[in-house]
Write a protein that holds these residues in place. Sequence first.
Motif, PDB file in Angstrom:
ATOM      1  N   GLU A   1     -10.963   6.818  -5.411  1.00 21.82           N
ATOM      2  CA  GLU A   1      -9.678   7.131  -6.024  1.00 21.82           C
ATOM      3  C   GLU A   1      -9.839   7.562  -7.472  1.00 21.82           C
ATOM      4  O   GLU A   1      -9.047   8.329  -7.995  1.00 21.82           O
TER       5      GLU A   1
ATOM      6  N   GLY B   1      -7.924   6.218  -0.087  1.00 23.20           N
ATOM      7  CA  GLY B   1      -9.331   5.852  -0.272  1.00 23.20           C
ATOM      8  C   GLY B   1     -10.056   5.590   1.033  1.00 23.20           C
ATOM      9  O   GLY B   1     -11.287   5.567   1.071  1.00 23.20           O
TER      10      GLY B   1
ATOM     11  N   MET C   1      -1.022   6.739  -2.271  1.00 23.92           N
ATOM     12  CA  MET C   1      -1.791   6.883  -3.511  1.00 23.92           C
ATOM     13  C   MET C   1      -3.075   6.055  -3.524  1.00 23.92           C
ATOM     14  O   MET C   1      -4.050   6.442  -4.150  1.00 23.92           O
ATOM     15  N   ASN C   2      -3.061   4.881  -2.901  1.00 26.15           N
ATOM     16  CA  ASN C   2      -4.311   4.114  -2.882  1.00 26.15           C
ATOM     17  C   ASN C   2      -4.949   4.074  -1.490  1.00 26.15           C
ATOM     18  O   ASN C   2      -6.168   4.074  -1.373  1.00 26.15           O
ATOM     19  N   ALA C   3      -4.123   4.103  -0.436  1.00 31.04           N
ATOM     20  CA  ALA C   3      -4.682   4.007   0.915  1.00 31.04           C
ATOM     21  C   ALA C   3      -5.532   5.220   1.263  1.00 31.04           C
ATOM     22  O   ALA C   3      -6.402   5.162   2.134  1.00 31.04           O
TER      23      ALA C   3
ATOM     24  N   ALA D   1       0.832  -1.197   0.000  1.00 31.81           N
ATOM     25  CA  ALA D   1       0.000   0.000   0.000  1.00 31.81           C
ATOM     26  C   ALA D   1       0.867   1.248   0.000  1.00 31.81           C
ATOM     27  O   ALA D   1       1.967   1.249   0.552  1.00 31.81           O
ATOM     28  N   SER D   2       0.402   2.300  -0.649  1.00 28.92           N
ATOM     29  CA  SER D   2       1.053   3.605  -0.567  1.00 28.92           C
ATOM     30  C   SER D   2      -0.053   4.634  -0.356  1.00 28.92           C
ATOM     31  O   SER D   2      -1.232   4.316  -0.448  1.00 28.92           O
TER      32      SER D   2
ATOM     33  N   GLN E   1      -3.414  13.895  -8.325  1.00 37.12           N
ATOM     34  CA  GLN E   1      -2.356  14.251  -7.391  1.00 37.12           C
ATOM     35  C   GLN E   1      -1.970  15.700  -7.578  1.00 37.12           C
ATOM     36  O   GLN E   1      -1.778  16.170  -8.688  1.00 37.12           O
TER      37      GLN E   1
END
Lengths: 277, 277
Positions: free
Chosen positions: A124, A118, A114-116, A111-112, A129
Motif C-alpha cells: 500500500e 493490499g 483503500m487497504n484491502a 476494511a475498505s 489513488q
Amino acid sequence: MLYLVGLGLGGVKDITVKGLEVIKKCSRVYLEAYTSILTVGKQALEEYYGRELILADREMVEQDADEILRGADVTDVAFLVVGDPFGATTHSDLVLRAVNAGIKYQVIHNASIMNAIGCCGLQEAGLSQGPSKGARNEMCLLKLSHLLCFSDIKVKEQSMENLLRGRKIYEPPRYMSVNQAAEQLLEIVRNRREREEELAISEDTVCVGLARVGADDQAIVAGKLQQLACCDLGGPLHSLIITGHLHPLEVDMLRLFATQPDSLQSLRTTDSSTYTS
Amino acid sequence: MLYLVGLGLGGVKDITVKGLEVIKKCSRVYLEAYTSILTVGKQALEEYYGRELILADREMVEQDADEILRGADVTDVAFLVVGDPFGATTHSDLVLRAVNAGIKYQVIHNASIMNAIGCCGLQEAGLSQGPSKGARNEMCLLKLSHLLCFSDIKVKEQSMENLLRGRKIYEPPRYMSVNQAAEQLLEIVRNRREREEELAISEDTVCVGLARVGADDQAIVAGKLQQLACCDLGGPLHSLIITGHLHPLEVDMLRLFATQPDSLQSLRTTDSSTYTS
C-alpha cells in the motif's frame, strides 16, 4: 449518539462485533446506498442483523441530513457505510452537522478498498489513488508508483434530459468493469502515441484487476494491460491497479494471479523500468 | 487452510464476525506481535476469543514460518494481525510459502491505519504514506498532498552491541510519539533554513496528530507543527499527518480537533498555499 459504522467489503459477517452490537441497540439504522455496494443486498443485511434498515440515498444524505440526525442527542442512531465510513466526503458533512447540532458521534472502522487492495501483494505504501471518475483522466498516468483506479460507479443518477426537466427518473445502476477501464487506458495509450506524446504506460504495462475484494468469490488477475482488456471478472465492484516499480516480493505475489501461467515470467525487477514485462 | 485475519485497531470487539468464527474453529491461532500493537494485550484477546494464542514474533515469522504452516494443508491455522493482514511485506512472504507448500489461504480484512486515518476528516485520496522509519527522511517533505507519517515502532530489537555479539537480548519496546516526530520535523525545518534550502513546510504548517485510532480513548489534535511539538497524546500508537492542499470541508473537520480554539481560525482554503495557517 450518532454511530458511523463500516460494514467491510464482502458479506454480512464482515461487520465487526462492536459494529453489530451498536446496530442492535440503536433506535434507527440507516444504510448508505450510493458510494459503494456490498455483494449482498439490504434484505440479507436486515435478516442477519435482525433489524429493519432505512435506505439512505444521496438525496437523503445531502438534502435531508436533519432527518437522519433527528433525536440523536437523546437516542442512538446508526449510519452504515460499505467499507469504512470515511471513504467519501459526504460523511464528513454528516459528522459536522451532528457536531454543530450538539450530537456526539463515534466511528466504527472497517476494511475498505483503500487497504484491502493490499491482498494482491502490492504494498500500500506505493499505492496512489487514481481518478475516481473513470480511467480517462490522463493526468495521473505519468506517476511511477502503483496507481489505484476505482471503477466508476453510477447509482441513482439521472440522465441529462431528466435532470434538466427536473424529473426524478433514475438510470439503472452502472459499474465500470476492469476490462472496460483497461480498454479506455489502451485508447489513451494509442492516442498519445499518435500525437507522439510521452506516456509512462504502454500495452505491456503490468496491471492488476480486482473484483469483489473481500467477498468469497473475489477475483484477482495480473497481466499486461492488453490482457486485462480481454478479461471478464464478473459482477461489481472492480478496481484496476497500474503497477509502478515492483519489489521482487510483489512480483512473486502477482505471479499467483497471472492471467496466463507464463504472462509474468519475463517480468524484471531490477530497476524502475520494471513496469513493463 | 491458512487464514490471515485482521484484528482492526482498537479493542477485542474490533474483530469481524467472520474473523471470530474462524478463530474459534482453527486448530492453532498465532498472534503476530511486532508490526503493530492493539491497545489491549494478548491476554484480553485470549479471554475474549476463548482460545490460547501463540505469540509470533519477527524471528518466528521470518525464520520459522514452516512451523506456523505445519499441517495447514489438512487442518485450519489462523494468523492474526493487528489492522489488516496486508500492511507488512512479511505477510506476503507467509502467503507465498503457503502457496508453494500447496496450502490454500484466505484473507479476512479489517480496518488499518491506512484507511482509518480518514477519521480526522482528511480525504484518503490525498494521503501519501511517508517514511515508516521515523520522520527524518527529508525526501518526502517536498510533496504537497497530505503526508502520513507513522511513528517509528521498535519492538524486540537488539542493540547494535548485542546484535554484533549475537546475544538475543532485546531492548524494551519504543514507540515514537507525535510530539517527538513534530520535534524532528522542526529540526529539519531549522536546518534547511540555515542552509537556505527550500522546504515545503514550516513551523506554521498545519499538521494532525492521531493516537490510538479506533480505540475508545483515541486522540486527535490539529494545529501548527510547532504546536504539535508540545502536545502529549498519551500511549502508542501515534501517527502524524502533514497536510497539503486542504478542501474547505477538510478544514471544517480539522477545526473540530484544534489544539486551541482559535489556532485554525485563520486557515485559508482558497489555493494551494493553504497549508500554512
